[in-house]
Design an enzyme around this catalytic site. Structure first.
Site, short mmCIF file in Angstrom:
data_model
loop_
_atom_site.label_atom_id
_atom_site.label_comp_id
_atom_site.label_asym_id
_atom_site.label_seq_id
_atom_site.Cartn_x
_atom_site.Cartn_y
_atom_site.Cartn_z
N ASN A 1 0.82 -1.22 0.00
CA ASN A 1 0.00 0.00 0.00
C ASN A 1 0.85 1.26 0.00
OD1 ASN A 1 -1.91 -1.95 0.33
ND2 ASN A 1 -2.14 -1.60 2.53
N THR B 1 -20.84 38.79 -27.64
CA THR B 1 -21.46 38.32 -26.41
C THR B 1 -22.75 37.64 -26.85
OG1 THR B 1 -22.78 40.29 -25.98
CG2 THR B 1 -20.53 40.30 -25.11
N HIS B 2 -23.16 36.63 -26.15
CA HIS B 2 -24.32 35.82 -26.56
C HIS B 2 -24.14 35.30 -27.99
CE1 HIS B 2 -26.54 37.70 -23.15
NE2 HIS B 2 -25.84 38.77 -23.51
N SER C 1 -14.06 12.70 -45.25
CA SER C 1 -15.25 11.88 -45.04
C SER C 1 -15.18 10.71 -46.01
CB SER C 1 -16.48 12.73 -45.32
OG SER C 1 -17.57 11.91 -45.69
N LYS D 1 -15.20 17.07 -47.81
CA LYS D 1 -15.11 17.39 -46.38
C LYS D 1 -13.68 17.54 -45.86
CE LYS D 1 -18.03 17.90 -43.77
NZ LYS D 1 -19.03 17.11 -43.10
N ASN E 1 -12.78 17.82 -41.99
CA ASN E 1 -13.42 17.83 -40.66
C ASN E 1 -12.42 18.09 -39.53
OD1 ASN E 1 -15.93 17.23 -41.78
ND2 ASN E 1 -15.47 15.04 -41.79
N GLU F 1 -12.78 18.21 -32.14
CA GLU F 1 -13.93 17.52 -31.53
C GLU F 1 -13.46 16.52 -30.48
OE1 GLU F 1 -17.07 16.94 -35.05
OE2 GLU F 1 -15.01 16.64 -35.62
N TYR G 1 -6.19 1.23 4.20
CA TYR G 1 -6.21 0.80 2.80
C TYR G 1 -7.47 -0.01 2.48
CZ TYR G 1 -5.17 -1.61 -1.52
OH TYR G 1 -5.24 -2.09 -2.79
N GLN H 1 -7.46 0.60 -5.98
CA GLN H 1 -6.83 0.11 -7.20
C GLN H 1 -7.59 0.61 -8.43
OE1 GLN H 1 -5.29 -4.02 -7.28
NE2 GLN H 1 -6.66 -4.33 -8.99
N LYS I 1 -6.50 3.83 -10.25
CA LYS I 1 -5.23 3.89 -10.98
C LYS I 1 -5.43 4.16 -12.48
CE LYS I 1 -2.10 0.88 -9.54
NZ LYS I 1 -1.61 -0.53 -9.41
#
Ligand code: ARG
Length: 462
Positions: free
Chosen positions: A115, A160-161, A283, A289, A291, A296, A323, A328, A331
């Site tokens: 431990n 803004t917004h 794509s 495309k 992308n 993302e 402990y 575990q 981890k």
């Protein structure tokens, strides 16, 4: 029919062994080096114990440390195995030492438990990872600062917004993320300071009836201090990971928003920024495309690192003192959270160096209404109360004139405004972080080198 497997700590039914060892047999590979480093400090300390009959002679210590370095070198060359019968790295190292050194190896586990081994391993591992994380955060910060400085006078509508608001610049947009990263470094630093304490000597959480020297072990490993209470040394496992993951999730929050901005502003409808074609993916059906998968994925991984932090927090939340094997389970999310955040920092730096700006599209965003507030403030400068100026502009919105956006942003000269950005200060702050953290790394490497009697991390003799 069930069969058992003989392990260092007794016979265990095969399925129980596989279930309890879980993924440790693979995950602990990341901990081989730090486990050896922890053992080197432990054996050095044990050899200095004032006992009637010394546990280890000077030659024994030399032999153990040489064997540990050999394990580390072997592991780097893919020649160190953690078997299911070992259950984890700790017993794999003990088995190897015993195979090579006989009785000396059998004594290595005196006055310690797995431990506190895993606790020290994770702290040494975390220290190295945090050092790298901050270095990578600084590198991204520098890329953003370079981008900001290169485009300090490039107009960009401030929103803004998400609606057009006021004249702003690409420089201001990018510099905001430098500040965000510098804030995140403060959190990483707090996590680092918390982590920089040695749990070793806790044993099973309650100390041992031998006069071990916990301060010496902490010094040998380059920790700022030992954790005082041996029970807290064990209880702090999991909490420490939770704190680090929470700092990392703030880094990821910054990266996710940066990624989100880049995705929006590179949509054809905006076309403010262009992402390098080779950093985008195609794509399988739509030939045209390009992308932004990288961005993302960074956004998605921010959710993942946050979830890993919550998972660890939740594992610890109901964990009673001392402990518990639940720990575990912390981890995997911990190791993954660190490597995920670091990968995102590196890929975003690559991205920032490749992003280009489209001046025509950026300028096109500047319809006359974007200058409405500036116009009102001009009248304020001529003595009109702000609310009157506001209404006057509001009534005459259709009559607002087109202004040169560069001239508009050049007028915002106060601290931190588009024309008041202090790029030298950004550079100095990033340099200061880099210098501080590289000194920490050098000191750590030197300390471990002294302990192992080889240069570290190279592991070369002399
Ligand atoms: N693999 C274990 C863990 O990560 C090591 C400690 C095992 N200790 C024990 N008492 N069974 O927690």
């Amino acid at each position: 029919m069930t069969s058992n497997q003989q392990t260092t700590v007794g016979a265990i039914q095969n399925e129980v062994l596989a279930f309890t060892a879980g993924r440790d047999v693979e995950l602990d590979r990341a901990l081989i080096e730090v486990d050896c480093i922890g053992s080197a400090a432990h054996v050095t300390m044990l050899s200095q114990l004032a006992l009637k009959s010394p546990l280890f002679s000077e030659d024994d210590v030399t032999a153990v440390i040489e064997a540990l370095v050999a394990i580390m070198r072997g592991a780097r060359a893919g020649r160190f195995e953690i078997t299911l019968a070992d259950q984890d790295v700790h017993l794999a190292v003990e088995r190897t030492l015993t195979e090579r050194l006989g009785d000396i190896g059998k004594k290595i586990h005196t006055a310690r438990s797995r431990n506190d081994q895993v606790a020290v391993d994770l702290r040494l591992f975390a220290k190295q990872e945090l050092l790298e994380t901050v270095t990578e955060a600084v590198q991204l910060g520098r890329a953003l600062a370079r981008f900001a400085a290169a485009h300090r006078e490039m107009p960009m509508v401030g929103r803004t917004h998400m609606q057009p608001g006021m004249p702003s610049s690409v420089g201001l947009w990018a510099s905001a993320y430098v500040d965000a990263l510098l804030d995140d470094v403060v959190l990483l630093d707090a996590a680092y300071v918390l982590n920089d304490q040695s749990p070793l000597g806790s044993a099973a959480s309650y100390g041992v009836p031998l006069p071990i020297d916990r301060q010496l072990v902490a010094d040998l490993l380059g920790f700022a201090r030992p954790i005082h209470s041996v029970l807290h040394a064990n209880n702090a496992r999991g909490k420490m990971e939770s704190v680090i993951l929470s700092a990392l999730s703030q880094v990821m929050l910054t990266l996710s928003r940066l990624a989100q901005d880049l995705m929006i502003f590179s949509m054809p409808e905006f076309n403010y920024f262009q992402l390098p074609a080779e950093y985008c993916t195609g794509s399988s059906i739509m030939p045209q495309k390009r992308n932004p998968d990288v961005l993302e994925l960074v956004r998605g991984k921010a959710s993942r690192v946050l979830a890993q932090g919550i998972a660890v927090y939740d594992i610890v939340k109901a964990s009673p003192s001392g402990y518990n094997r639940d720990l575990q389970e912390a981890k995997e999310p911990f190791i993954d959270g660190l490597s995920t955040t670091r990968a995102c920092l590196r890929i975003m730096r690559l991205f920032m160096d490749g992003v280009t700006v489209n001046q025509a599209a950026l300028r096109q965003g500047f319809t006359p209404d974007v200058f409405a507030t500036d116009r009102a403030l001009e009248w304020v400068g001529e003595g009109m109360p702000f609310r009157d100026a506001y209404h006057r502009v509001k009534e005459q919105l259709a009559d607002l004139e087109q202004v040169d956006p560069v001239e508009a942003i050049q007028k915002k000269t106060h601290l931190g405004a588009p024309a008041g950005l202090d790029f030298q200060a950004y550079g100095q702050r990033l340099d200061a972080v880099a210098t501080d953290w590289s000194a920490r790394e050098t000191a750590y490497h030197e300390r471990i080198g002294q302990l192992l009697r080889v240069s570290y991390p190279a592991l070369s003799a002399g």
